[in-house]
Write a protein that holds these residues in place. Structure first.
Motif, PDB file in Angstrom:
ATOM      1  N   GLU A  24       0.858  -1.202   0.000  1.00  0.00           N
ATOM      2  CA  GLU A  24       0.000   0.000   0.000  1.00  0.00           C
ATOM      3  C   GLU A  24       0.887   1.243   0.000  1.00  0.00           C
ATOM      4  O   GLU A  24       1.771   1.381   0.836  1.00  0.00           O
ATOM      5  CB  GLU A  24      -0.930  -0.004   1.206  1.00  0.00           C
TER       6      GLU A  24
ATOM      7  N   ASP B  70      -0.288   4.377   0.397  1.00  0.00           N
ATOM      8  CA  ASP B  70      -0.867   5.441   1.218  1.00  0.00           C
ATOM      9  C   ASP B  70      -0.761   5.051   2.703  1.00  0.00           C
ATOM     10  O   ASP B  70      -1.402   4.089   3.146  1.00  0.00           O
ATOM     11  CB  ASP B  70      -2.341   5.607   0.806  1.00  0.00           C
ATOM     12  N   PRO B  71       0.035   5.797   3.496  1.00  0.00           N
ATOM     13  CA  PRO B  71       0.237   5.400   4.893  1.00  0.00           C
ATOM     14  C   PRO B  71      -1.050   5.387   5.712  1.00  0.00           C
ATOM     15  O   PRO B  71      -1.208   4.547   6.606  1.00  0.00           O
ATOM     16  CB  PRO B  71       1.203   6.465   5.439  1.00  0.00           C
ATOM     17  N   GLU B  72      -1.984   6.293   5.401  1.00  0.00           N
ATOM     18  CA  GLU B  72      -3.240   6.332   6.169  1.00  0.00           C
ATOM     19  C   GLU B  72      -4.064   5.063   5.921  1.00  0.00           C
ATOM     20  O   GLU B  72      -4.587   4.444   6.849  1.00  0.00           O
ATOM     21  CB  GLU B  72      -4.044   7.576   5.778  1.00  0.00           C
TER      22      GLU B  72
ATOM     23  N   ALA C 299      -2.859   2.238   4.928  1.00  0.00           N
ATOM     24  CA  ALA C 299      -2.114   1.118   5.516  1.00  0.00           C
ATOM     25  C   ALA C 299      -2.430   0.996   7.008  1.00  0.00           C
ATOM     26  O   ALA C 299      -2.593  -0.118   7.528  1.00  0.00           O
ATOM     27  CB  ALA C 299      -0.619   1.309   5.298  1.00  0.00           C
ATOM     28  N   GLU C 300      -2.562   2.145   7.681  1.00  0.00           N
ATOM     29  CA  GLU C 300      -2.893   2.102   9.118  1.00  0.00           C
ATOM     30  C   GLU C 300      -4.284   1.536   9.353  1.00  0.00           C
ATOM     31  O   GLU C 300      -4.507   0.748  10.274  1.00  0.00           O
ATOM     32  CB  GLU C 300      -2.798   3.512   9.730  1.00  0.00           C
TER      33      GLU C 300
ATOM     34  N   ARG D 199       3.139  -3.613   3.770  1.00  0.00           N
ATOM     35  CA  ARG D 199       4.366  -2.867   3.442  1.00  0.00           C
ATOM     36  C   ARG D 199       3.973  -1.541   2.791  1.00  0.00           C
ATOM     37  O   ARG D 199       3.312  -1.536   1.735  1.00  0.00           O
ATOM     38  CB  ARG D 199       5.243  -3.663   2.477  1.00  0.00           C
ATOM     39  N   VAL D 200       4.401  -0.447   3.402  1.00  0.00           N
ATOM     40  CA  VAL D 200       4.033   0.887   2.895  1.00  0.00           C
ATOM     41  C   VAL D 200       5.095   1.374   1.918  1.00  0.00           C
ATOM     42  O   VAL D 200       6.290   1.338   2.218  1.00  0.00           O
ATOM     43  CB  VAL D 200       3.882   1.892   4.053  1.00  0.00           C
ATOM     44  N   GLY D 201       4.632   1.835   0.748  1.00  0.00           N
ATOM     45  CA  GLY D 201       5.550   2.359  -0.267  1.00  0.00           C
ATOM     46  C   GLY D 201       5.108   1.883  -1.631  1.00  0.00           C
ATOM     47  O   GLY D 201       4.129   1.131  -1.745  1.00  0.00           O
TER      48      GLY D 201
END
Ligand code: SAM
Length: 210
Positions: free
Chosen positions: A87, A89-91, A93-94, A112-114
């Protein structure tokens, strides 16, 4: 999303298929106000059917969003198997991590974020199942990057390959339609693989290496 089948057919198919597993309650994207982005009951059910037969050890889920596809697959996994979910988008992903933890799958699914292409490049183990469901202009890049990493009996499953039926609109200038059309043509012409395009929901392509 308007269905590509006759009116009522998708609803009929959903009513006569296994419902979403209980672990998916509340995961369908509504908390981000974008429930239409999730792959949905029929695609989730198709993925679980594949998993029950394939008994994968490692699954790559490209496009986490709220965790719906990752959890859809994780609930069918054999003991010890894992999902890596990508994903950007960090938001999101959270949100997905919260859903995954609440469902009890934090040890099974790693978000995994990025950019997914960076995550794919860092994976060294063979992939048994890949689900492509992120940005459409990168579909061919995801395919090219994962094909050499596939285990012998692996499958790549691609969502949205008929894009609301607009894929056959020759006048469409939508960049997603154009990217998906290039991807579909490249896969169909690739002698390294065999593929079948299913008219399930928004179009689902199954690909295996030959
Ligand atoms: C259609 S949604 C995924 C839905 C999910 N597979 C499901 O069934 O619930 C696509 C997701 O891909 C993410 N995405 C877009 N571009 C990406 C990239 N380059 N790398 C990783 N994720 C990306 C988006 O932020 C979005 O959350």
């Amino acid at each position: 999303m308007p269905p590509i089948t006759l009116p009522g057919i998708d609803a009929y198919a959903e009513a006569h298929s296994a419902p979403d597993p209980a672990q998916l309650a509340g995961v369908a994207g509504n908390d981000l106000g974008m429930g239409h982005l999730v792959s949905g009951q029929l695609v989730g059910g198709l993925l679980r059917m594949i998993i029950h037969s394939l008994q994968p050890k490692l699954i790559l889920d490209i496009g986490t969003f709220t965790g719906y596809s990752a959890l859809s697959m994780a609930v069918a996994l054999p003991e010890g198997a894992r999902v890596i979910s990508c994903e950007i988008d960090p938001e999101r992903a959270e949100v997905a991590r919260k859903h995954i933890a609440e469902a009890g799958y934090a040890d099974v699914i790693s978000v995994r974020v990025g950019p997914a292409l960076d995550t794919i490049a860092a994976i060294e183990e063979p992939l048994d199942l890949v689900f492509i469901d992120a940005d459409k202009p990168n579909y061919h890049n995801y395919y090219s990057a994962t094909l050499p990493k596939l285990a012998p009996r692996a499958l790549i499953v691609c969502d949205n390959t008929l894009w609301r039926g607009e894929i056959i609109d020759a006048d469409s200038t939508d960049p997603d339609v154009q990217a998906l059309r290039r991807f579909n043509e490249a896969v169909a012409a690739d002698p390294r693989c065999e593929s079948v395009m299913l008219t399930v929901r928004d179009g689902v392509t199954l690909i295996r290496r030959v």
